[in-house]
Design an enzyme around this catalytic site. Sequence first.
Site, PDB file in Angstrom:
ATOM      1  N   HIS A 106      53.172  69.066  52.470  1.00  0.00           N
ATOM      2  CA  HIS A 106      52.808  70.215  51.638  1.00  0.00           C
ATOM      3  C   HIS A 106      51.550  70.881  52.176  1.00  0.00           C
ATOM      4  O   HIS A 106      51.038  70.519  53.249  1.00  0.00           O
ATOM      5  CB  HIS A 106      52.677  69.801  50.174  1.00  0.00           C
ATOM      6  CG  HIS A 106      51.650  68.718  49.919  1.00  0.00           C
ATOM      7  ND1 HIS A 106      50.334  68.843  50.277  1.00  0.00           N
ATOM      8  CD2 HIS A 106      51.760  67.488  49.355  1.00  0.00           C
ATOM      9  CE1 HIS A 106      49.673  67.748  49.932  1.00  0.00           C
ATOM     10  NE2 HIS A 106      50.526  66.903  49.376  1.00  0.00           N
TER      11      HIS A 106
ATOM     12  N   CYS B  80      51.917  43.855  38.271  1.00  0.00           N
ATOM     13  CA  CYS B  80      53.068  44.355  37.509  1.00  0.00           C
ATOM     14  C   CYS B  80      54.331  43.879  38.211  1.00  0.00           C
ATOM     15  O   CYS B  80      54.571  44.265  39.367  1.00  0.00           O
ATOM     16  CB  CYS B  80      53.050  45.883  37.414  1.00  0.00           C
ATOM     17  SG  CYS B  80      54.594  46.531  36.736  1.00  0.00           S
TER      18      CYS B  80
ATOM     19  N   CYS C  50      56.785  46.742  39.276  1.00  0.00           N
ATOM     20  CA  CYS C  50      56.432  47.466  40.512  1.00  0.00           C
ATOM     21  C   CYS C  50      56.272  46.520  41.696  1.00  0.00           C
ATOM     22  O   CYS C  50      56.178  46.971  42.834  1.00  0.00           O
ATOM     23  CB  CYS C  50      55.101  48.197  40.348  1.00  0.00           C
ATOM     24  SG  CYS C  50      55.040  49.383  39.028  1.00  0.00           S
TER      25      CYS C  50
ATOM     26  N   LYS D 130      45.448  70.817  40.065  1.00  0.00           N
ATOM     27  CA  LYS D 130      45.808  69.894  41.124  1.00  0.00           C
ATOM     28  C   LYS D 130      47.283  70.123  41.479  1.00  0.00           C
ATOM     29  O   LYS D 130      48.092  70.346  40.593  1.00  0.00           O
ATOM     30  CB  LYS D 130      45.614  68.469  40.578  1.00  0.00           C
ATOM     31  CG  LYS D 130      45.426  67.471  41.647  1.00  0.00           C
ATOM     32  CD  LYS D 130      44.968  66.133  41.072  1.00  0.00           C
ATOM     33  CE  LYS D 130      44.856  65.170  42.199  1.00  0.00           C
ATOM     34  NZ  LYS D 130      45.824  64.195  42.390  1.00  0.00           N
TER      35      LYS D 130
HETATM   36  N1  MSP Z   1      48.309  57.409  55.027  1.00  0.00           N
HETATM   37  C1  MSP Z   1      47.016  57.702  54.535  1.00  0.00           C
HETATM   38  C2  MSP Z   1      46.094  58.055  55.670  1.00  0.00           C
HETATM   39  C3  MSP Z   1      45.955  57.014  56.727  1.00  0.00           C
HETATM   40  S1  MSP Z   1      44.945  57.546  58.047  1.00  0.00           S
HETATM   41  C4  MSP Z   1      44.685  56.198  58.965  1.00  0.00           C
HETATM   42  C5  MSP Z   1      47.082  58.868  53.573  1.00  0.00           C
HETATM   43  N2  MSP Z   1      48.156  59.658  53.657  1.00  0.00           N
HETATM   44  S2  MSP Z   1      48.422  60.960  52.736  1.00  0.00           S
HETATM   45  O1  MSP Z   1      49.752  61.403  53.059  1.00  0.00           O
HETATM   46  O2  MSP Z   1      48.149  60.675  51.383  1.00  0.00           O
HETATM   47  O3  MSP Z   1      47.472  62.058  53.277  1.00  0.00           O
HETATM   48  C6  MSP Z   1      46.188  62.258  52.755  1.00  0.00           C
HETATM   49  C7  MSP Z   1      45.593  63.449  53.460  1.00  0.00           C
HETATM   50  O4  MSP Z   1      46.428  64.610  53.294  1.00  0.00           O
HETATM   51  C8  MSP Z   1      44.250  63.897  52.949  1.00  0.00           C
HETATM   52  O5  MSP Z   1      43.185  63.134  53.428  1.00  0.00           O
HETATM   53  C9  MSP Z   1      44.239  65.305  53.464  1.00  0.00           C
HETATM   54  O6  MSP Z   1      44.038  65.296  54.834  1.00  0.00           O
HETATM   55  C10 MSP Z   1      45.636  65.771  53.175  1.00  0.00           C
HETATM   56  N3  MSP Z   1      45.758  66.294  51.809  1.00  0.00           N
HETATM   57  C11 MSP Z   1      46.673  65.883  50.887  1.00  0.00           C
HETATM   58  N4  MSP Z   1      46.507  66.649  49.763  1.00  0.00           N
HETATM   59  C12 MSP Z   1      45.505  67.520  49.940  1.00  0.00           C
HETATM   60  C13 MSP Z   1      45.007  68.616  49.187  1.00  0.00           C
HETATM   61  N5  MSP Z   1      45.429  68.922  47.983  1.00  0.00           N
HETATM   62  N6  MSP Z   1      44.040  69.373  49.766  1.00  0.00           N
HETATM   63  C14 MSP Z   1      43.602  69.152  51.038  1.00  0.00           C
HETATM   64  N7  MSP Z   1      44.087  68.153  51.769  1.00  0.00           N
HETATM   65  C15 MSP Z   1      44.873  67.193  51.195  1.00  0.00           C
HETATM   66  O7  MSP Z   1      46.167  59.023  52.798  1.00  0.00           O
END
Ligand code: MSP
Length: 640
Positions: free
Chosen positions: A19, A127, A130, A296
């Site tokens: 996304h 849990c 889960c 959000k």
């Molecule tokens: N798999 C872990 C990261 C491991 S790195 C060794 C993870 N994955 S995630 O799919 O949840 O991705 C998180 C990242 O996606 C955030 O740190 C950011 O880079 C990006 N974002 C996800 N949602 C976001 C927003 N709403 N806004 C900005 N960036 C965000 O965590």
Amino acid sequence: MAAPFYITTPIYYVNARPHLGHAYTTIVADVVNRFQSMSREQTYFLTGTDEHGDKIVRAAKKENCTPREYVDKISGLFSSLWPEMNISNNAFIRTTDPSHIAVVESILQRIYDAGDIYFAEYEGLYCFGCERFYTERELVDGRCPDHQTPPETIKESNYFFKMSRYQQWLIDYINANPDFIRPERYKNEVLAFLREPLGDLCISRPKSRLKWGITLPFDHDYVTYVWFDALLNYVSALGYPDGELYHTFWPVAQHVVAKDILKPHGIYWPIMLKAAGLPIYQHLNVHGYWNVDQSKMSKSIGNVIEPLEMKNIYGLDAFRFFLMRDMAFGLDSNFSEEALVGRINADLANDLGNLFSRVLSMAHKYFKGVVPEPALDVEKEMDLGLAQKARNAIDAYAANMDTFAFHKALAAVWEFITHMNKYVDITAPWTLAKNKAAHKQLETVIYNLLEGLRIISGLIYPVMPDTATSMQKHLGLDGDDAFYKMDRLTIWGGLTPGIKLKKSISLFPRVELKDRQQKNQSAESESAMASPIKPEITIDDFAKVDLRVATVISAQAVPRAKKLLQLEVDLGEKRTIVSGIAGSYDPESLVGKQVIVVANLKPAKLMGVLSKGMLIAASDDSGVTVATLDKPVKAGTPLS
Ligand code: MSP
């Protein structure tokens, strides 16, 4: 020679489709990589997917497939999205890659042998629905958020990583390297965490409750905790420990992440590196969160922004520009299509687009599209200091790009664009053109404007690579490498007099918000119409359709009709054809193309223009594509 440069994104979980948030981080890394490559020989850019752990197992179960099938599918969504977003990554790592697994095993063994991993009993809230532990904070009113049942306290033996041993070392390291974690607010946040005693990290899960992970090399009844596995992607992708890439790029590593994963990157990761005896990365660059229409982003609210949809509606470069221009790196920001449309119309269509088409049109009108020779003294005489303004913009731009202040870097470029537009108004080339004695002045003014555009096109390249390339092409700079090298790009006077310019184009058509709904509706109805195969016809039926090859002689927009272009074509005779392809083609780009036309279609009036025939084209989610021929044939040739 500038040092090599290495940039990474987080590896994204494959439990959800990509996304806006994923696209933002990846575009940031791409912009930085492109910018740094303008002043360095070697850069390396890594992204990928994080594929182990119970989150993934649960997501696969929901979809009724095995974890392996599931991760292949979702990882594919990420890896195929990035080329669509013009992402210039050198590698795409998956934590299920055997080479990554081997590195995780070897580093675990190393830390274990050094005595920093121990076995102990763990007690937590579990849990059974889960099949996982919850922290107190994750519970809702003391109950599992999915099953609404209270978790049970259970004991489990696990392996722990002695993080606490390195707490003081990390505090000292951060204090000695003040821009290790930036912007500063996040450094302060990490230091605040470190004021409390740091517990040890549980780095295993018994196979009795999770099999989808990397088996611990020293105990085959356990798999590795997903973060311990995931963080190591940054070195495994470089071929640690012997790879050439590892030796070149690891010492200059920079990570980009959002604030949600500050703790694993700012605390676990440097400590893991220290314990394994690896050099510490150079910078952790942390950005804020995108909210959508002030809330959000979430599936249940239904406000998840799909990057591809934004590209299809507004254009990729406009979307990339908006993300870089509207978020102050480090702070949260709000995404709204109103704001996006506002930026496109003001900054792109108005300021940059108009400037570009105005200047190119004048160069064609006054100098037949050939770059004139400047008489630099005239520039001094007029005292408008365009070269100096360009220099100031370049310096501010470069300093801000270096420190991830993209919004300021772009503001500096737009200040220069505003100045260029003023320069046109003040010098009034159309008045100079009326006065023979002012010819030298006119030459200089047009030269300076073209030169300013050349510099602008280079500065926007990291953020809007396609637009930059198109500007470059129209400035007659096809294949000029200087364009992509900061030191040469930024020398005033780089444009060679005498080169031929291409005809002016509209870089960014103005957009309206309602376009989105309209485009969605038309895409839906088009695909609904396109899918079923029509009933059978005979060869005689088909022979009634007179398909012919036509060469486009000229093309122009139909006034007040956003979708229509009026084409003059040669199909043995001259014809006017109106076609609904304005959203996908600039009129100019069609001139000289050979297209396929239904020549015996009953004429029809469209927005007051009589159309004698119809163009054959395919339309899908990405827009309309006109059918053309493999090689040129005589205009008017029938198709059979
Ligand atoms: N798999 C872990 C990261 C491991 S790195 C060794 C993870 N994955 S995630 O799919 O949840 O991705 C998180 C990242 O996606 C955030 O740190 C950011 O880079 C990006 N974002 C996800 N949602 C976001 C927003 N709403 N806004 C900005 N960036 C965000 O965590």
